[in-house]
Scaffold this active site. Structure first.
Site, PDB file in Angstrom:
ATOM      1  N   HIS A 211      -3.668  -4.884   0.298  1.00  8.71           N
ATOM      2  CA  HIS A 211      -3.058  -5.474   1.501  1.00  8.71           C
ATOM      3  C   HIS A 211      -3.257  -6.993   1.474  1.00  8.71           C
ATOM      4  O   HIS A 211      -4.244  -7.488   2.019  1.00  8.71           O
ATOM      5  CB  HIS A 211      -3.731  -4.930   2.761  1.00  8.71           C
ATOM      6  CG  HIS A 211      -3.494  -3.480   3.004  1.00  8.71           C
ATOM      7  ND1 HIS A 211      -2.420  -3.024   3.733  1.00  8.71           N
ATOM      8  CD2 HIS A 211      -4.190  -2.383   2.627  1.00  8.71           C
ATOM      9  CE1 HIS A 211      -2.471  -1.703   3.794  1.00  8.71           C
ATOM     10  NE2 HIS A 211      -3.530  -1.284   3.133  1.00  8.71           N
TER      11      HIS A 211
ATOM     12  N   CYS B 225       0.821  -1.206   0.000  1.00  8.72           N
ATOM     13  CA  CYS B 225       0.000   0.000   0.000  1.00  8.72           C
ATOM     14  C   CYS B 225       0.864   1.269   0.000  1.00  8.72           C
ATOM     15  O   CYS B 225       1.387   1.622  -1.039  1.00  8.72           O
ATOM     16  CB  CYS B 225      -1.001  -0.027   1.152  1.00  8.72           C
ATOM     17  SG  CYS B 225      -2.455   0.960   0.768  1.00  8.72           S
TER      18      CYS B 225
ATOM     19  N   GLU C  65      -2.013  -9.147   3.199  1.00  5.57           N
ATOM     20  CA  GLU C  65      -1.942  -9.722   4.559  1.00  5.57           C
ATOM     21  C   GLU C  65      -3.307  -9.999   5.174  1.00  5.57           C
ATOM     22  O   GLU C  65      -3.438 -10.815   6.073  1.00  5.57           O
ATOM     23  CB  GLU C  65      -1.126  -8.827   5.506  1.00  5.57           C
ATOM     24  CG  GLU C  65      -1.578  -7.396   5.650  1.00  5.57           C
ATOM     25  CD  GLU C  65      -0.978  -6.461   4.606  1.00  5.57           C
ATOM     26  OE1 GLU C  65      -0.483  -6.954   3.573  1.00  5.57           O
ATOM     27  OE2 GLU C  65      -1.029  -5.240   4.816  1.00  5.57           O
TER      28      GLU C  65
HETATM   29  N1  GLN Z   1      -1.777   6.762   2.758  1.00 10.87           N
HETATM   30  C1  GLN Z   1      -1.914   6.015   1.562  1.00 10.87           C
HETATM   31  C2  GLN Z   1      -3.286   6.200   0.924  1.00 10.87           C
HETATM   32  O1  GLN Z   1      -4.195   6.647   1.560  1.00 10.87           O
HETATM   33  C3  GLN Z   1      -1.623   4.548   1.806  1.00 10.87           C
HETATM   34  C4  GLN Z   1      -2.649   3.883   2.648  1.00 10.87           C
HETATM   35  C5  GLN Z   1      -2.172   2.598   3.265  1.00 10.87           C
HETATM   36  O2  GLN Z   1      -0.999   2.294   3.277  1.00 10.87           O
HETATM   37  N2  GLN Z   1      -3.093   1.838   3.805  1.00 10.87           N
HETATM   38  O3  GLN Z   1      -3.487   5.869  -0.214  1.00 10.87           O
END
Ligand code: GLN
Length: 534
Positions: free
Chosen positions: A506, A384, A508
């Site tokens: 994600h 992410c 995970e």
């Molecule tokens: N801050 C980034 C976004 O909002 C990544 C979000 C995250 O890592 N969950 O896109």
């Protein structure tokens, strides 16, 4: 009065005494696993007595990771434990909060549903709590079947003001359900004094607090450093009105996945079966075989992060463990503070992982670590924010966009930009791109090799994305976007690197001990091949 529970589902209520943080969630999930191993279909509900509607707006440094479900709900990390231990996918209705319950009741009141009644905690709030528990318990699994047994974990500790309406609701449940459809497990602390003697007084007090609320513990799980002796069990049994066999010792286990095994040895399955009228069934030992698998290798992965608290990254930690276990490789984690770590130390790790995150703090340290991994052929996994920062790093150092950054961090060339549908979104709760979305995988890529299929579904939680305007420049400079959802970039990789892979989603959140996540498997395997540490 509330009635008609039906007789389809049996309820296992789990409360906590003495203090929070005893591992009530792991205990409940382990009980679920023990029953699942016997062929029962098990589901779980987590009650969080706070006023927040969900965990989405909560600071992970205080409450740990925000877990994301397939339907995009942002929930307490215990739901992650339930999904991992029970190998199921839950939905928003499985996390009940005071905020959700009150919101529903107040909405009903405004609609006039209560026909002029005075709306009160008892019966209106308690009825709503029971409705929520029942709805979650009776929700169908994807195969159309329903749960035989539902775990209901009441967050917090008995005696907290916030949990009172929930404890009242579960008290009423005992009267409304047939005796063999309801059991209450109380998880408490059994501390040792300076001489090493186990003290039962805190447990006695918390059982007294339960009694004052009209609740009776049918099983007591005593959490302690060392196993509880027979003498201590006898004492608890005498003071707390339950047979000695129903006092279960749960000493701290080196691995949470071994807890079902430990509780099994304590005979909890027999107590549960007798009380709930369960048939004797053969035990499927797959779980125990996975947990007992010997390690023949060990690797050390550096996680460069902003929060120094491991609970914030619990799903990542668990996913590394799942992948490691299936490859007989113990994964050690070095937590590096993105703002302070020693750059020279990066060469000492077998792999570098950059997790998700929000906000500007620590990003330059993470970008440097990504650059180091890229330039020195160290296996890299970006998740992410880690995916977005890998894009920024490549843009700056390989695609000639020196001031590349993300719109989230301020001035510069925004190679990472806000998702178009996010413009003008002002509310924080539940407004990101959340939960399941599909991604189409490009053939012949590492991504394709990892997943072995053309299309995947993974869980998301983000507000920003790769700016489509810069994709041609980045691709020309050699960055490969190996999975996409229309013109939204989902995975990236570098073909010439031994393992350089990052995901906008994600992975995970879908990893299980029984089903490790493909990107994590690939990463751990690459780290093992790259092994530098002892
Ligand atoms: N801050 C980034 C976004 O909002 C990544 C979000 C995250 O890592 N969950 O896109």
């Amino acid at each position: 009065m509330y009635s008609n529970w039906g007789d389809l589902v049996k309820y296992i209520i789990v409360t906590g005494g003495v203090m929070s943080g005893l591992g009530k969630g792991i205990t409940a999930a382990s009980v679920g696993r023990i029953l699942k191993n016997r062929g029962y279909r098990v589901t779980a509900v987590k009650i969080d007595p706070y006023l927040n509607i969900d965990a989405g707006t909560m600071n992970p440094a205080q409450h740990g990771e925000v877990f994301v479900l397939k339907d995009g709900s942002e929930v307490d990390l215990d739901l992650g434990n339930y999904e991992r231990f029970l190998d199921i996918e839950l939905s928003a209705s499985h996390n009940i909060t005071t905020g959700k319950v009150y919101r529903t009741v107040i909405e009903k009141e405004r609609r006039g549903d209560f026909l002029g009644e005075t709306v009160q905690i008892i019966p209106h709030i308690t009825d709503q709590i029971k409705t929520c528990i029942r709805q979650a318990a009776e929700e169908e699994f994807p195969d159309g079947t329903k749960a035989d047994i539902c775990l209901v974990e009441v967050g917090g500790t008995v005696g907290d003001i916030e949990s009172m309406p929930f404890l009242e609701a579960i008290r009423q449940m005992r009267g409304e359900l047939p005796p063999h459809d309801y059991i209450l497990i109380h998880v408490t602390l059994i501390p040792a004094d300076t001489m090493g003697d186990m003290k039962t007084k805190p447990t006695q007090h918390s059982v007294k607090a339960l009694r004052e609320l009209g609740l009776h513990a049918d099983i007591i799980v005593g959490r302690s450093e060392h196993p509880i002796s027979a003498g201590t069990k006898r004492k608890i049994s005498a003071f707390c009105d339950l047979p000695q066999s129903a006092v279960i010792s749960a000493a701290t286990a080196p691995d949470t996945y071994a807890v079902p095994m430990e509780m099994e040895k304590e005979g909890i399955a027999d107590v549960l079966s007798a009380h709930l009228g369960l048939d004797k069934k053969e035990v499927d030992t797959t779980w125990y075989r996975i947990v007992n698998k010997e390690y023949t290798n060990r690797i050390t992965v550096a996680i460069v992060s902003k929060y120094g608290i491991e609970d914030v990254y619990i799903s990542i930690k668990e996913s590394l463990k799942h992948a490691g276990r299936s490859l007989s490789t113990e994964v050690k984690i070095a937590w590096l503070d993105a703002e302070r770590y020693d750059r020279a130390s990066l060469k000492d790790y077998d792999g570098i992982l950059i997790p998700g995150g929000f906000g500007k703090r620590g990003i330059e340290g993470k970008i440097e670590a990504i650059r180091f991994a890229r330039e020195n052929n160290i296996p890299f996994l970006g998740l992410c924010l880690g995916f977005q920062l890998a894009t920024v790093e490549y843009a700056r150092n390989k695609a000639g966009i020196a001031d590349a950054t993300s719109e989230e961090f301020g001035e510069g060339t925004h190679v990472i930009a806000i998702l178009p549908e996010q413009e003008g979104v002002n509310e924080l709760g539940g407004t990101m791109r959340l939960g399941n979305y599909t991604a189409d995988i490009r053939e012949g890529t590492l991504c394709n090799k990892l997943y072995g299929v053309k299309q995947i579904t993974e869980r998301h939680r983000h507000r920003y994305e790769v700016n489509p305007h810069y994709i041609p420049t980045l691709e020309k400079a050699g960055l490969v976007f190996s999975a996409t959802n229309k013109n939204r970039m989902e995975c990236l990789e570098l073909p010439a690197h031994p393992f350089y892979f990052a995901t906008q989603f994600h992975p995970e959140f879908k990893s299980r001990p029984t089903k490790p996540s493909p990107p994590y498997l690939g990463f751990v395997e690459a780290c093992r091949a790259n092994k530098r540490t002892k």
